[in-house]
Each structure stands twice: as C-alpha cells, then as structure tokens.
Design an enzyme around this catalytic site. Structure first.
Site, PDB file in Angstrom:
ATOM      1  N   SER A   1      -3.673  -3.484   0.741  1.00 59.15           N
ATOM      2  CA  SER A   1      -2.448  -4.238   1.006  1.00 59.15           C
ATOM      3  C   SER A   1      -2.801  -5.654   1.445  1.00 59.15           C
ATOM      4  CB  SER A   1      -1.676  -3.509   2.112  1.00 59.15           C
ATOM      5  OG  SER A   1      -0.522  -4.213   2.433  1.00 59.15           O
TER       6      SER A   1
ATOM      7  N   ALA B   1       0.816  -1.208   0.000  1.00 59.04           N
ATOM      8  CA  ALA B   1       0.000   0.000   0.000  1.00 59.04           C
ATOM      9  C   ALA B   1       0.854   1.265   0.000  1.00 59.04           C
ATOM     10  CB  ALA B   1      -0.939  -0.003   1.198  1.00 59.04           C
ATOM     11  N   THR B   2       2.012   1.217   0.629  1.00 60.62           N
ATOM     12  CA  THR B   2       2.861   2.423   0.640  1.00 60.62           C
ATOM     13  C   THR B   2       3.168   2.831  -0.801  1.00 60.62           C
ATOM     14  OG1 THR B   2       3.809   1.839   2.779  1.00 60.62           O
ATOM     15  CG2 THR B   2       5.082   3.370   1.420  1.00 60.62           C
TER      16      THR B   2
ATOM     17  N   CYS C   1       8.044   5.030  18.305  1.00 64.90           N
ATOM     18  CA  CYS C   1       9.268   4.848  19.086  1.00 64.90           C
ATOM     19  C   CYS C   1      10.508   5.004  18.218  1.00 64.90           C
ATOM     20  CB  CYS C   1       9.253   3.494  19.763  1.00 64.90           C
ATOM     21  SG  CYS C   1       7.916   3.348  20.929  1.00 64.90           S
TER      22      CYS C   1
ATOM     23  N   THR D   1       8.991  -6.725 -13.276  1.00 64.91           N
ATOM     24  CA  THR D   1       8.462  -8.086 -13.429  1.00 64.91           C
ATOM     25  C   THR D   1       7.490  -8.395 -12.293  1.00 64.91           C
ATOM     26  OG1 THR D   1      10.489  -8.767 -14.497  1.00 64.91           O
ATOM     27  CG2 THR D   1       9.143 -10.526 -13.547  1.00 64.91           C
TER      28      THR D   1
END
Ligand SMILES: Cc1ncc(COP(=O)(O)O)c(C=O)c1O
Length: 384
Positions: free
Chosen positions: A201, A73-74, A328, A242
């Site tokens: 995703s 998805a990114t 973090c 590909t």
C-alpha cells in the site's frame, strides 16, 4: 491547528513533497485515460503508468508485468484471498487455508467470509512474544491446503515473520504463499522470492492514499486470483476500472525514493526507537509487547499496567499522536486481537500503546514523548 508529535507512521505516512510534485501534472495537463489506445493523451498516461509499475516492481524485486494496481492493500488482500478461493471453487476442490491469529483485519475478515462459503481455515496461534512456531505451521499443512497467508511484518507489534523459511515450506508442499507486506515494503528490504502473491500500500511508504498493488507471480501453471471487480478488463483482467494515473505515478515515485532512502533510515530510526523504548519500559508497570529481535526498527508496542486504557490514550494523544492496542469500534474498547493472541491480559491489552516512528521523527520528538508519557502516568496515578 497545533498538531501533536506524530508517532503513528504505521497508520499512515505523509506524502513526500517529491511525490506530490510528480503527481500534479497527471491531474490537469496530462489527464488522459491510460486505456485510451487511439490517441496521444492515452499513450502518455499509459507510459507513465508503465514507468510507475516498473518502479513499484523494483521495490519488491518483481517484474513489472507481475504488478496489479488496486485501490489499496485491503483490495489487494481481497483479490488474493477471495480470488484464489474462487479459482479452486470452479474446480470443486476441497479447500483448506492457513493463516495466523495476528493478521490484519482485512485478511481475517476475508477468511471468515471464505469459511461461510465452505472453506476450512486454520488460524495459527503465536508465542507470547508474537513469533510463529514453524513446526506447528508445517504440521498444519494438509493435502487439501490451497494457500498459506502469513504477513511479512505485524502492524501492531512490528514482529517480522521468517518469510524465507515459510516460503520454503510452502514450496516443498506445493502450496501457494500469499503475504501481506504492507508494513514491511519501503521500510526493510523485501523480495518476492518464493512468494506467489504479495500486497502493498502506497500510503504506508510516503505515497498517496487509495492506491496499492498486488504482486501476482507470472507462471502459467499457477492458480490465478479471479477478478473481484469486473468491467473493462484493465490490469490484465485482474481488476477492472479506469486507472488512477496520478496515484499510480505517486506510488511509483514513492517506491523509487524508498529504495534509495530506507537503508540509511533503518539505523537512525532504530536508534531513536530504542532510546524511546528504553525510557518507556523503565516507567512503572510498563511491559514491551513482542520480541526484542526480528522486529521492524521503528515500532514499539508497550502496555502500561495499573491505568485505564481509554483514559491513557486520550491523555497521551493530547501531545503525541499514537494508536492504542485496542479497537475503539464499541463503547468499551476491546483489547487488540493481536495482543490477545499473544496472551496479553485483556486489561493490560487495553492499556497498550503502539509508537511508530518515521522519516520526520527526531530526537526531540522522542524525548518529548518520553517526558509526556511519564507525566501522564503520574497524573493518572494521582487521579486514582
Ligand atoms: C498489515 C496491514 N495490512 C493491510 C492494511 C490495509 O491497507 P490499506 O489502508 O491500503 O487498505 C494495513 C493498513 O492499516 C496494514 O497495516
């Protein structure tokens, strides 16, 4: 390895055994390149890709020719946002975009990149319960607004945006609507009706990691995202490289399974989530983050006041794998941008936990989690 209870399904999900089984032959026996048009190895691989494309399209009510496979998805988000920006940039138009402060970092980072390249971006605020003010949204549309980008469901709180209303407003104003549907696809019924671009995703719905898709509405008069990866012109020129046939087959299988499973699972997970949530919000200084209604059935985000966030997460994760409402990436964890946008106090934000349930969660997991979080809070209080 003695793993803790897993309540981090929004982060990723285990690949279904049927998905793994469907993928295996495409690594060895059927290893062909789906772009090899001259022989049987290629034809077989291409057929498998097209079958998977159809299955993925079915999950979101699209046509298979509208599905562009990406590495996740990114990448799909980058293609949608930067790709549309480049389409308009070629025409030297002024560009304004609308998004929201609670979007995923992949979206927010793309927009900060567009700002550097000269676009104006409105980052809509949210209410205390994480919901969107539609009047404010509509009022923010300008004559040079090129795209509206609002997620289907939030990854940290599970809050669902009113996609149908947003799509209607976008349509009335003739603006492209892109939605990041990563946390909604395969969990709740979704459809591309009224949507121009949509990202999903596979690893969020029991498929493999490293594969996703961008839905691009088929309509010749609409702007199309410019490719962000150039090369052999695969995926109708939207994304060269590909094709990862095993992963694509796996994504297709996962999509097909979700279509038949998700309805039944909704109620089971909601009951378990509600049971866990009721138990947790009775604990001292516990506060639910996000609206009770219009939320994904398997997500609960809770702040525990009066305890130190890092210590809380470390201790809870000894027995229950969860995520915190903080990033973090630095030595001092920062409260999540989503909770800050909702007006949650930074200290409380740091002491927030996202519990996300899934297919393999059972009543025992939920009971054990409730007991363990209660114990952890007691332990931390005594240490004070
Ligand atoms: C809402 C949302 N958008 C985008 C992404 C990125 O997805 P991927 O892991 O496929 O790159 C995630 C994953 O955490 C997400 O939760």
């Amino acid at each position: 390895m003695n793993y803790p209870v897993y309540l981090d399904y929004n982060s990723t999900t285990p690949c279904s055994p049927e998905v793994i089984e469907a993928m295996l032959p495409w690594f060895g026996e059927h290893f062909g390149n789906a772009a090899s048009k001259s022989h049987a190895f290629g034809w077989v691989a291409e057929n498998a890709v097209e079958e998977a494309r159809e299955r993925v399209a079915n999950l979101i009510g699209a046509k298979s020719k509208e599905i562009v496979f990406t590495s996740g998805a990114t990448e799909a988000i980058n293609l949608a946002i930067k790709g549309i920006f480049e389409w308009y940039a070629q025409r030297k138009d002024n560009q304004h975009y609308i998004t929201c402060q609670t979007e995923h970092k992949a979206v927010l980072d793309c927009f900060s990149e567009l700002e550097k390249r000269g676009a104006a971006v409105t980052y809509l605020p949210v209410r205390r319960d994480g919901t969107l003010d539609l009047e404010l949204f509509e009022a923010s549309i300008r004559s040079d607004t090129k795209m509206i980008c609002l997620m289907w469901a939030n990854n940290e709180t599970g809050i669902i945006h009113p996609i149908e209303e947003i799509a209607k407003i976008a349509e009335e104003n003739n603006v492209i609507f892109f939605t990041d549907a990563v946390q909604a696809a395969g969990k709740i019924p979704i459809s591309v009706r009224g949507v121009h671009l949509l990202a999903i995703s596979a690893h969020k719905f029991y498929g493999p990691k490293g594969i996703g898709a961008l839905y691009v509405r088929h309509n010749h008069s609409l702007p199309k995202p410019y490719a962000q990866i150039s090369g052999g012109g695969h995926e109708k020129g939207f994304r060269s490289g590909t094709l990862n046939v095993p992963a694509i087959v796996g994504m297709g299988k996962a999509a097909e399974i979700r279509l038949s499973e998700m309805q039944g699972e909704y109620h089971r997970l909601k009951e378990l989530r509600d049971k866990l949530e009721q138990r947790l919000i009775e604990l001292p200084n516990a506060v639910l983050n996000g609206s009770q209604h219009g939320r994904l059935p398997h997500v609960s985000n809770i702040s525990f006041g009066g305890v130190e966030g890092e210590e809380l997460l470390r201790k809870v994760c000894q027995k229950v794998a969860v995520s915190s409402g903080s990033a973090c990436s630095s030595i001092t964890p920062k409260p999540s941008h989503v909770l800050l946008a909702m007006g949650v106090d930074p200290d409380l934000g740091r002491a927030s936990i996202r519990f996300s349930l899934g297919k393999h969660t059972d009543e025992q997991d939920v009971d054990d989690t409730g007991d363990w979080v209660a114990d952890v809070l007691e332990i931390l209080k005594k240490q004070d």
